[in-house]
Design a protein around this motif. Structure first.
Motif, PDB file in Angstrom:
ATOM      1  N   PRO A 280      10.556  45.404  56.147  1.00  0.00           N
ATOM      2  CA  PRO A 280       9.624  44.286  55.985  1.00  0.00           C
ATOM      3  C   PRO A 280       9.746  43.605  54.622  1.00  0.00           C
ATOM      4  O   PRO A 280       9.403  42.432  54.488  1.00  0.00           O
ATOM      5  N   GLU A 281      10.214  44.344  53.615  1.00  0.00           N
ATOM      6  CA  GLU A 281      10.338  43.763  52.274  1.00  0.00           C
ATOM      7  C   GLU A 281      11.536  42.831  52.150  1.00  0.00           C
ATOM      8  O   GLU A 281      11.632  42.068  51.187  1.00  0.00           O
ATOM      9  N   LEU A 282      12.448  42.875  53.113  1.00  0.00           N
ATOM     10  CA  LEU A 282      13.606  41.985  53.100  1.00  0.00           C
ATOM     11  C   LEU A 282      13.183  40.670  53.751  1.00  0.00           C
ATOM     12  O   LEU A 282      13.235  40.508  54.960  1.00  0.00           O
ATOM     13  N   ARG A 283      12.771  39.722  52.948  1.00  0.00           N
ATOM     14  CA  ARG A 283      12.208  38.479  53.485  1.00  0.00           C
ATOM     15  C   ARG A 283      13.321  37.495  53.839  1.00  0.00           C
ATOM     16  O   ARG A 283      13.479  36.443  53.211  1.00  0.00           O
ATOM     17  N   LEU A 284      14.107  37.851  54.846  1.00  0.00           N
ATOM     18  CA  LEU A 284      15.140  36.953  55.350  1.00  0.00           C
ATOM     19  C   LEU A 284      15.010  36.852  56.866  1.00  0.00           C
ATOM     20  O   LEU A 284      14.910  37.866  57.568  1.00  0.00           O
ATOM     21  N   GLY A 285      14.995  35.632  57.352  1.00  0.00           N
ATOM     22  CA  GLY A 285      14.971  35.359  58.780  1.00  0.00           C
ATOM     23  C   GLY A 285      15.820  34.140  59.052  1.00  0.00           C
ATOM     24  O   GLY A 285      16.601  33.705  58.191  1.00  0.00           O
ATOM     25  N   TYR A 286      15.656  33.558  60.227  1.00  0.00           N
ATOM     26  CA  TYR A 286      16.491  32.408  60.566  1.00  0.00           C
ATOM     27  C   TYR A 286      15.857  31.630  61.702  1.00  0.00           C
ATOM     28  O   TYR A 286      15.040  32.148  62.474  1.00  0.00           O
ATOM     29  N   ALA A 287      16.215  30.376  61.763  1.00  0.00           N
ATOM     30  CA  ALA A 287      15.859  29.516  62.884  1.00  0.00           C
ATOM     31  C   ALA A 287      17.147  28.939  63.449  1.00  0.00           C
ATOM     32  O   ALA A 287      17.987  28.426  62.698  1.00  0.00           O
ATOM     33  N   ILE A 288      17.311  29.051  64.760  1.00  0.00           N
ATOM     34  CA  ILE A 288      18.416  28.388  65.453  1.00  0.00           C
ATOM     35  C   ILE A 288      17.819  27.113  66.033  1.00  0.00           C
ATOM     36  O   ILE A 288      17.066  27.147  67.013  1.00  0.00           O
ATOM     37  N   ALA A 289      18.127  26.021  65.385  1.00  0.00           N
ATOM     38  CA  ALA A 289      17.426  24.770  65.676  1.00  0.00           C
ATOM     39  C   ALA A 289      18.127  23.982  66.775  1.00  0.00           C
ATOM     40  O   ALA A 289      19.357  23.891  66.791  1.00  0.00           O
ATOM     41  N   PRO A 290      17.370  23.391  67.684  1.00  0.00           N
ATOM     42  CA  PRO A 290      17.987  22.443  68.619  1.00  0.00           C
ATOM     43  C   PRO A 290      18.489  21.229  67.846  1.00  0.00           C
ATOM     44  O   PRO A 290      17.990  20.936  66.751  1.00  0.00           O
ATOM     45  N   PRO A 291      19.477  20.514  68.372  1.00  0.00           N
ATOM     46  CA  PRO A 291      20.091  19.403  67.621  1.00  0.00           C
ATOM     47  C   PRO A 291      19.090  18.382  67.100  1.00  0.00           C
ATOM     48  O   PRO A 291      19.247  17.865  65.989  1.00  0.00           O
ATOM     49  N   ALA A 292      18.037  18.109  67.855  1.00  0.00           N
ATOM     50  CA  ALA A 292      17.088  17.071  67.443  1.00  0.00           C
ATOM     51  C   ALA A 292      16.259  17.473  66.231  1.00  0.00           C
ATOM     52  O   ALA A 292      15.659  16.620  65.580  1.00  0.00           O
ATOM     53  N   LEU A 293      16.233  18.771  65.907  1.00  0.00           N
ATOM     54  CA  LEU A 293      15.378  19.256  64.824  1.00  0.00           C
ATOM     55  C   LEU A 293      16.126  19.711  63.576  1.00  0.00           C
ATOM     56  O   LEU A 293      15.519  19.856  62.519  1.00  0.00           O
ATOM     57  N   ARG A 294      17.436  19.959  63.683  1.00  0.00           N
ATOM     58  CA  ARG A 294      18.101  20.669  62.601  1.00  0.00           C
ATOM     59  C   ARG A 294      18.019  19.928  61.277  1.00  0.00           C
ATOM     60  O   ARG A 294      17.677  20.511  60.238  1.00  0.00           O
ATOM     61  N   ALA A 295      18.339  18.643  61.249  1.00  0.00           N
ATOM     62  CA  ALA A 295      18.315  17.898  59.981  1.00  0.00           C
ATOM     63  C   ALA A 295      16.915  17.898  59.372  1.00  0.00           C
ATOM     64  O   ALA A 295      16.748  18.044  58.153  1.00  0.00           O
ATOM     65  N   ALA A 296      15.892  17.768  60.227  1.00  0.00           N
ATOM     66  CA  ALA A 296      14.516  17.781  59.730  1.00  0.00           C
ATOM     67  C   ALA A 296      14.174  19.147  59.136  1.00  0.00           C
ATOM     68  O   ALA A 296      13.518  19.232  58.083  1.00  0.00           O
ATOM     69  N   LEU A 297      14.619  20.238  59.777  1.00  0.00           N
ATOM     70  CA  LEU A 297      14.330  21.573  59.262  1.00  0.00           C
ATOM     71  C   LEU A 297      15.018  21.822  57.933  1.00  0.00           C
ATOM     72  O   LEU A 297      14.444  22.433  57.022  1.00  0.00           O
ATOM     73  N   VAL A 298      16.252  21.359  57.797  1.00  0.00           N
ATOM     74  CA  VAL A 298      16.975  21.529  56.530  1.00  0.00           C
ATOM     75  C   VAL A 298      16.246  20.801  55.411  1.00  0.00           C
ATOM     76  O   VAL A 298      16.082  21.328  54.302  1.00  0.00           O
ATOM     77  N   ASN A 299      15.793  19.584  55.681  1.00  0.00           N
ATOM     78  CA  ASN A 299      15.057  18.827  54.659  1.00  0.00           C
ATOM     79  C   ASN A 299      13.735  19.507  54.313  1.00  0.00           C
ATOM     80  O   ASN A 299      13.337  19.563  53.145  1.00  0.00           O
ATOM     81  N   ALA A 300      13.035  20.014  55.326  1.00  0.00           N
ATOM     82  CA  ALA A 300      11.768  20.711  55.074  1.00  0.00           C
ATOM     83  C   ALA A 300      11.996  21.971  54.263  1.00  0.00           C
ATOM     84  O   ALA A 300      11.217  22.299  53.364  1.00  0.00           O
ATOM     85  N   LYS A 301      13.069  22.688  54.564  1.00  0.00           N
ATOM     86  CA  LYS A 301      13.408  23.890  53.791  1.00  0.00           C
ATOM     87  C   LYS A 301      13.706  23.520  52.345  1.00  0.00           C
ATOM     88  O   LYS A 301      13.264  24.198  51.396  1.00  0.00           O
ATOM     89  N   HIS A 302      14.448  22.450  52.151  1.00  0.00           N
ATOM     90  CA  HIS A 302      14.791  21.980  50.808  1.00  0.00           C
ATOM     91  C   HIS A 302      13.529  21.689  50.001  1.00  0.00           C
ATOM     92  O   HIS A 302      13.397  22.099  48.848  1.00  0.00           O
ATOM     93  N   LEU A 303      12.576  20.990  50.609  1.00  0.00           N
ATOM     94  CA  LEU A 303      11.350  20.640  49.903  1.00  0.00           C
ATOM     95  C   LEU A 303      10.432  21.841  49.709  1.00  0.00           C
ATOM     96  O   LEU A 303       9.656  21.884  48.757  1.00  0.00           O
ATOM     97  N   SER A 304      10.505  22.804  50.617  1.00  0.00           N
ATOM     98  CA  SER A 304       9.616  23.963  50.546  1.00  0.00           C
ATOM     99  C   SER A 304       9.981  24.897  49.391  1.00  0.00           C
ATOM    100  O   SER A 304       9.139  25.237  48.566  1.00  0.00           O
ATOM    101  N   ASP A 305      11.234  25.350  49.356  1.00  0.00           N
ATOM    102  CA  ASP A 305      11.637  26.274  48.282  1.00  0.00           C
ATOM    103  C   ASP A 305      13.119  26.157  47.929  1.00  0.00           C
ATOM    104  O   ASP A 305      13.687  27.047  47.326  1.00  0.00           O
ATOM    105  N   TRP A 306      13.732  25.054  48.305  1.00  0.00           N
ATOM    106  CA  TRP A 306      15.137  24.726  48.069  1.00  0.00           C
ATOM    107  C   TRP A 306      16.066  25.607  48.905  1.00  0.00           C
ATOM    108  O   TRP A 306      16.800  25.127  49.742  1.00  0.00           O
ATOM    109  N   HIS A 307      16.025  26.915  48.712  1.00  0.00           N
ATOM    110  CA  HIS A 307      16.821  27.811  49.552  1.00  0.00           C
ATOM    111  C   HIS A 307      16.339  29.240  49.338  1.00  0.00           C
ATOM    112  O   HIS A 307      15.680  29.550  48.342  1.00  0.00           O
ATOM    113  N   SER A 308      16.653  30.109  50.286  1.00  0.00           N
ATOM    114  CA  SER A 308      16.309  31.523  50.146  1.00  0.00           C
ATOM    115  C   SER A 308      17.211  32.172  49.107  1.00  0.00           C
ATOM    116  O   SER A 308      18.295  31.670  48.789  1.00  0.00           O
TER     117      SER A 308
END
Length: 478
Positions: free
Chosen positions: A324-352
């Motif tokens: 549980p202490e290993l805070r790594l997960g993933y999202a397999i995004a459908p094509p319509a969402l991937r670019a939006a998720l990458v941008n949201a991740k960037h704004l949230s914490d840049w990267h894991s």
């Protein structure tokens, strides 16, 4: 190290030094008992006369903020006078929002080390003694060598290509998921994956359909995004697709191992869910949190693989398979969402964290993860059988285990009326951690019970712990 004091202009120098030191002491940047530089040294650092610093020190002494010890130096006072009252929540312009967050409950929170009981049945916790320390250490050293040549720049928001490639191959092999590295976004656990999906899809008032009962932290996260979360009952085949309301924008489900009840979604229900999502134009979040630990030969294709329209966002985590202490997960995004998720991740914490990403990528490509999962599968399987034997044996007058095919928790129903809160409180007195099933319901629970996790408790401890539970149940019957 030089003391951080900034001098501006040439007027009021002593007052400038005094105010900055006073504010630093009151804010805690200069801690109680911390030694200050001698007046001569500080004057040289600031480019002012020693008299200027001496005057500032004198005023701080009168304010009882510093003390001078002959032959030892000048120190921040160990007992500081009362400063002005900090701003209370009632004074905040945003007090209503702050109060809402302050009142948020945190179900399924794991106890801190000093609060853990001898026998813990909490769900989601994995076995500490099974963690592959040596293999992980070697992979971490490899990661250190890799990052030493890359320091100084942020990494890509979607995650390291090496890790995304390793994850895509792993979920394809072990879970039958159809994806490539370019489809993945690496996140800080599955919880952040869901948060990012909600950020790019949900507006205040958006309708979200969620299994009832379901994962309470997912529900609370979606409600925090001001979604209108509609609880949709589950039956033996999974979520009741016919009860998903019109206007639904997002559907959250755990089809491989329904949380918390444990049954898999039938193949007919999977197709019906995808058809309903297509009709609504809704995104389906498929949370596959622990399907590596499967105890039956039967396996259904993931919704993500069955999806023909790009409606499924598949999320997973390494918190269950590793720690549980290993805070790594993933999202397999459908094509319509991937670019939006990458941008949201960037704004949230840049990267894991890059260091952890390199470590996990190496751990997976060296075959350590699959080896670790096979080892854990055998151990968890033994614990599961031990629990089921007791639940179908001497505990059966009170408790009934619901069928489950994967993971390392069981849902248990009460066969007769039992005061759940009292049971859990009495169990804590004898060092047994029990947790109610009620927390997973949005509506009043029709069938009270317990959520028994067997990841954190050793096999040899299960029977002694359940002996104590049986004694309590007998006492409640008396």
């Amino acid at each position: 190290m030089e003391l951080h004091v900034v001098i501006e202009g040439t007027r009021g120098l002593a007052d400038q030094v005094y105010r900055q030191l006073r504010d630093a002491i009151r804010a805690g940047r200069l801690a109680a008992g911390q030694r200050l530089p001698p007046s001569r040294l500080l004057a040289e650092q600031l480019g002012v006369s020693r008299k200027t610093v001496a005057q500032a020190y004198s005023k701080l002494t009168l304010d009882r903020l510093i003390v001078t010890q002959v032959g030892a130096g000048t120190f921040v006072a160990s007992r500081l006078p009362q400063s002005s009252r900090p701003l209370a929540q009632e004074d905040l312009a945003g007090r209503a929002v702050a109060r809402q967050w302050q009142g948020v409950e945190t179900p399924l929170r794991h106890p801190l080390p000093d609060a853990r009981l001898r026998y813990e049945f909490i769900a989601g916790a994995s076995s500490r003694r099974l963690f592959p320390e040596e293999e992980w250490r070697q992979c971490a050293l490899h990661a250190l060598r890799r990052t030493s040549t890359l320091r100084g720049f942020y990494a890509e928001p979607e995650g390291l290509l090496e890790l995304r490639d390793a994850v895509s191959r792993h979920v394809g092999f072990s879970r039958g998921v159809d994806c490539r590295a370019d489809d993945l976004v690496i996140t800080n656990g599955a919880q952040q994956a869901l948060d990012l999906i909600a950020r790019v899809l949900i507006e205040p008032g958006s309708i979200v359909a969620m299994e009832e009962p379901g994962y309470p932290l997912a529900r609370m996260l979606l409600e925090a995004q001001r979604a209108q979360v509609v609880p949709v009952p589950v039956d033996d085949e999974g979520i009741r697709v016919d009860l998903i309301p019109g206007g639904t924008r997002l559907i959250y489900t755990t089809p491989t191992h329904q949380f918390p009840l444990g049954m898999p979604m039938s193949m007919a229900r999977r197709h019906a869910l995808l058809d309903r999502a297509r009709e609504l134009g809704a995104i389906v979040v498929e949370d596959d949190y622990d399907s590596e630990f499967r105890y039956t030969a039967q396996a259904f294709e993931p919704l993500q693989t069955l999806d023909r329209w790009g409606l499924v966002a598949y999320i997973g985590t390494f918190s269950k398979s590793l720690s549980p202490e290993l805070r790594l997960g993933y999202a397999i995004a459908p094509p319509a969402l991937r670019a939006a998720l990458v941008n949201a991740k960037h704004l949230s914490d840049w990267h894991s964290t890059t260091m952890l990403q390199w470590t996990l990528a190496r751990f997976m490509t060296q075959g350590h993860l699959l080896k670790h999962i096979r080892r854990c599968h055998d151990v968890y399987g033994e614990r599961r059988e031990c629990l089921l034997a007791r639940l179908s044996g001497d505990l059966s007058p009170w408790l009934e285990a619901l069928p489950t095919v994967a993971g390392f928790h069981l849902a248990v129903r009460f066969r007769r009326p039992i005061p759940t809160t009292q049971l859990c409180q009495l169990a804590r007195r004898v060092e047994v951690g029990l947790y109610p099933l009620d927390e997973c319901y949005r509506l009043p629970s029709p069938n009270p019970g317990l959520l028994l996790g067997f990841g954190a408790i050793e096999a040899e401890d299960i029977n002694p712990a359940l002996d104590r539970v049986r004694t309590i149940l007998e006492q409640l019957d008396a």
